[in-house]
Design a protein around this motif. Structure first.
Motif, PDB file in Angstrom:
ATOM      1  N   PRO A  19       0.895  -1.268   0.094  1.00  0.00           N
ATOM      2  CA  PRO A  19      -0.029   0.044  -0.017  1.00  0.00           C
ATOM      3  C   PRO A  19       0.714   1.302   0.059  1.00  0.00           C
ATOM      4  N   PRO A  20       0.297   2.344  -0.614  1.00  0.00           N
ATOM      5  CA  PRO A  20       1.095   3.581  -0.330  1.00  0.00           C
ATOM      6  C   PRO A  20       1.310   4.036   0.903  1.00  0.00           C
ATOM      7  N   THR A  21       2.430   4.928   1.404  1.00  0.00           N
ATOM      8  CA  THR A  21       2.785   5.083   2.619  1.00  0.00           C
ATOM      9  C   THR A  21       2.623   6.834   2.909  1.00  0.00           C
ATOM     10  N   ALA A  22       1.996   6.887   3.988  1.00  0.00           N
ATOM     11  CA  ALA A  22       2.144   8.296   4.446  1.00  0.00           C
ATOM     12  C   ALA A  22       2.497   8.700   5.726  1.00  0.00           C
ATOM     13  N   LEU A  23       3.087   9.883   6.040  1.00  0.00           N
ATOM     14  CA  LEU A  23       3.440  10.474   7.388  1.00  0.00           C
ATOM     15  C   LEU A  23       2.804  11.487   7.640  1.00  0.00           C
ATOM     16  N   ILE A  31      -7.272  16.928  13.852  1.00  0.00           N
ATOM     17  CA  ILE A  31      -7.129  16.602  12.314  1.00  0.00           C
ATOM     18  C   ILE A  31      -6.177  15.476  12.018  1.00  0.00           C
ATOM     19  N   GLY A  32      -4.923  15.404  12.779  1.00  0.00           N
ATOM     20  CA  GLY A  32      -4.022  14.475  12.392  1.00  0.00           C
ATOM     21  C   GLY A  32      -4.627  12.962  12.652  1.00  0.00           C
ATOM     22  N   ARG A  33      -5.187  12.851  13.717  1.00  0.00           N
ATOM     23  CA  ARG A  33      -5.905  11.551  13.848  1.00  0.00           C
ATOM     24  C   ARG A  33      -7.154  11.215  12.744  1.00  0.00           C
ATOM     25  N   ALA A  34      -7.861  12.209  12.565  1.00  0.00           N
ATOM     26  CA  ALA A  34      -8.754  11.884  11.409  1.00  0.00           C
ATOM     27  C   ALA A  34      -8.316  11.789  10.210  1.00  0.00           C
ATOM     28  N   VAL A  35      -7.100  12.208   9.731  1.00  0.00           N
ATOM     29  CA  VAL A  35      -6.666  11.968   8.475  1.00  0.00           C
ATOM     30  C   VAL A  35      -5.876  10.650   8.445  1.00  0.00           C
ATOM     31  N   ALA A  36      -5.509  10.154   9.623  1.00  0.00           N
ATOM     32  CA  ALA A  36      -4.791   8.889   9.664  1.00  0.00           C
ATOM     33  C   ALA A  36      -5.786   7.761   9.473  1.00  0.00           C
ATOM     34  N   LEU A  37      -7.312   7.885  10.183  1.00  0.00           N
ATOM     35  CA  LEU A  37      -8.155   7.057  10.203  1.00  0.00           C
ATOM     36  C   LEU A  37      -8.924   7.016   8.924  1.00  0.00           C
ATOM     37  N   ALA A  38      -8.716   8.269   8.122  1.00  0.00           N
ATOM     38  CA  ALA A  38      -9.305   8.426   6.619  1.00  0.00           C
ATOM     39  C   ALA A  38      -8.515   7.493   5.669  1.00  0.00           C
ATOM     40  N   TRP A  44      -3.888   2.856   3.017  1.00  0.00           N
ATOM     41  CA  TRP A  44      -2.786   3.473   3.217  1.00  0.00           C
ATOM     42  C   TRP A  44      -2.091   2.998   4.474  1.00  0.00           C
ATOM     43  N   SER A  45      -0.796   2.451   4.655  1.00  0.00           N
ATOM     44  CA  SER A  45       0.023   2.480   5.395  1.00  0.00           C
ATOM     45  C   SER A  45       0.487   3.885   6.075  1.00  0.00           C
ATOM     46  N   VAL A  46       0.605   3.890   7.557  1.00  0.00           N
ATOM     47  CA  VAL A  46       0.555   5.416   7.992  1.00  0.00           C
ATOM     48  C   VAL A  46       1.661   5.424   9.188  1.00  0.00           C
ATOM     49  N   ALA A  47       2.545   6.568   9.108  1.00  0.00           N
ATOM     50  CA  ALA A  47       3.667   6.801   9.968  1.00  0.00           C
ATOM     51  C   ALA A  47       2.770   7.958  10.761  1.00  0.00           C
ATOM     52  N   LEU A  48       2.913   7.770  11.943  1.00  0.00           N
ATOM     53  CA  LEU A  48       2.156   8.610  13.094  1.00  0.00           C
ATOM     54  C   LEU A  48       3.388   9.345  13.773  1.00  0.00           C
ATOM     55  N   ALA A  49       3.568  10.706  13.759  1.00  0.00           N
ATOM     56  CA  ALA A  49       4.389  11.548  14.418  1.00  0.00           C
ATOM     57  C   ALA A  49       3.843  12.388  15.371  1.00  0.00           C
ATOM     58  N   GLY A  50       4.315  12.447  16.600  1.00  0.00           N
ATOM     59  CA  GLY A  50       3.718  13.537  17.537  1.00  0.00           C
ATOM     60  C   GLY A  50       4.646  13.624  18.937  1.00  0.00           C
ATOM     61  N   ARG A  51       4.443  14.212  19.767  1.00  0.00           N
ATOM     62  CA  ARG A  51       5.054  14.461  20.832  1.00  0.00           C
ATOM     63  C   ARG A  51       4.850  13.234  22.052  1.00  0.00           C
ATOM     64  N   ARG A  52       3.536  12.930  21.985  1.00  0.00           N
ATOM     65  CA  ARG A  52       3.102  11.835  22.989  1.00  0.00           C
ATOM     66  C   ARG A  52       2.747  10.589  22.447  1.00  0.00           C
ATOM     67  N   VAL A 242     -12.815  17.261   7.201  1.00  0.00           N
ATOM     68  CA  VAL A 242     -11.670  17.611   6.827  1.00  0.00           C
ATOM     69  C   VAL A 242     -10.776  16.446   6.135  1.00  0.00           C
ATOM     70  N   ALA A 243     -10.895  15.471   6.773  1.00  0.00           N
ATOM     71  CA  ALA A 243      -9.877  14.155   6.556  1.00  0.00           C
ATOM     72  C   ALA A 243     -10.565  13.481   5.064  1.00  0.00           C
ATOM     73  N   ARG A 244     -11.795  13.746   4.909  1.00  0.00           N
ATOM     74  CA  ARG A 244     -11.987  13.535   3.737  1.00  0.00           C
ATOM     75  C   ARG A 244     -11.436  14.348   2.211  1.00  0.00           C
ATOM     76  N   THR A 245     -11.432  15.518   2.601  1.00  0.00           N
ATOM     77  CA  THR A 245     -10.593  16.390   1.668  1.00  0.00           C
ATOM     78  C   THR A 245      -9.228  16.284   1.430  1.00  0.00           C
ATOM     79  N   VAL A 246      -8.455  15.794   2.646  1.00  0.00           N
ATOM     80  CA  VAL A 246      -7.135  15.519   2.421  1.00  0.00           C
ATOM     81  C   VAL A 246      -6.954  14.014   1.610  1.00  0.00           C
ATOM     82  N   LEU A 247      -7.855  13.295   2.078  1.00  0.00           N
ATOM     83  CA  LEU A 247      -7.634  11.693   1.192  1.00  0.00           C
ATOM     84  C   LEU A 247      -7.953  11.983  -0.216  1.00  0.00           C
ATOM     85  N   HIS A 248      -8.892  12.946  -0.572  1.00  0.00           N
ATOM     86  CA  HIS A 248      -8.994  13.467  -2.009  1.00  0.00           C
ATOM     87  C   HIS A 248      -7.933  13.875  -2.536  1.00  0.00           C
TER      88      HIS A 248
END
Length: 274
Positions: A19-23, A31-38, A44-52, A242-248
């Motif tokens: 699958p394609p890969t996103a960071l 927003i970041g979590r919503a986009v990851a779920l979308a 997609w495979s997804v790399a999740l970055a954040g402080r916590r 918002v996540a649906r727009t990022v996915l598009h």
């Protein structure tokens, strides 16, 4: 050229296509979590970055429960990498982890950001100014630069960068000089990345978001200062919209690009603000 235009490829007689890969930066909430779920729902495979780390792991658990969780054939995987995007060494380690795990990067969603304290301009401290600039602007640049290098060198070449600009990239709120300045600068970063990426099949666009319901926008629902000095509750929208727009934007072939998109709560005071 292989492009992540429709998510994972259907099974064939040949070797499986990964699958394609996103960071996603700032992936532990909002927003970041919503986009990851979308993205996970689209395969997609997804790399999740954040402080916590705990927040990233919660996002990963929710991804597992998506319709195309990692138990599905050729389904997506999650990689959690705690990182402070304002630190060059941590950004380097983040992108090295993505390369080691997935081998390539098709999408960077440059989403990490902070508002800073909502105080009058003359009361904003130097340290608070620097914190906002370091995360919102320097962090976005460091991640974009690392993604640019990876996308330029990988085979097949290319990829996409989507920057979270905010409607504050166009119109400020009162007491938001640091946030507004960085979001205006994000537009310049987007344009430069879009221009400099052309020879290398690297597309860059920007999504400007207004009043998505997240932890960072709680004040919208209790009352926030308006340009005329009053305080008012403002309408919000679901972060999934918002996540649906990022996915598009992410699923377009690299021959097409959404340069700028604005997604906002319909009735928020933006058009005609102040």
């Amino acid at each position: 050229m292989t492009t992540p235009d429709t998510g994972p490829a259907a099974p064939t007689d040949g070797p499986p296509v990964p699958p394609p890969t996103a960071l996603i930066t700032g992936a532990g909430s909002g927003i970041g979590r919503a986009v990851a779920l979308a993205l996970a729902g689209a395969g997609w495979s997804v790399a999740l970055a954040g402080r916590r780390a705990d927040a990233l792991e919660e996002t990963a658990r929710r991804m597992e429960r998506s319709p195309h969780g990692s138990g599905a054939p050729n389904g997506p995987a999650a990689l959690c990498v705690p990182a402070d995007v304002s630190r060059p060494d941590q950004v380097s380690a983040l992108f090295a982890a993505v390369r080691d795990r997935f081998g390539r990067l098709d999408l960077l969603f440059n989403n990490a950001g902070t508002f800073g304290p909502p105080v009058p301009l003359d009361e904003l401290t130097y340290d608070d100014w620097r914190t906002v600039v370091d995360v919102n602007l320097t962090g976005a640049f460091l991640c974009a630069q690392a993604a640019f290098r990876a996308m330029k060198e990988q085979d097949p070449r290319g990829g996409r960068i989507i920057n979270n600009g905010s409607v504050s990239a166009h119109t400020p709120r009162p007491h938001s000089v640091a946030y507004t300045a960085t979001k205006h600068a994000m537009t310049g970063l987007t344009k430069s990345l879009s221009l400099d990426g052309r020879p290398y099949d690297i597309a860059c666009g920007q999504i400007d978001i207004g009043n998505a319901a997240t932890e960072m926008t709680g004040r919208m629902r209790t009352g926030i200062l308006q340009a005329n000095g009053t305080t008012a509750v403002e309408p919000v929208m679901d972060a999934a919209d918002v996540a649906r727009t990022v996915l598009h934007m992410a699923q377009l072939p690299l021959t097409a690009n959404v340069q700028f998109a604005t997604v906002m709560a319909t009735a928020m005071p933006y058009i005609g603000r102040g």
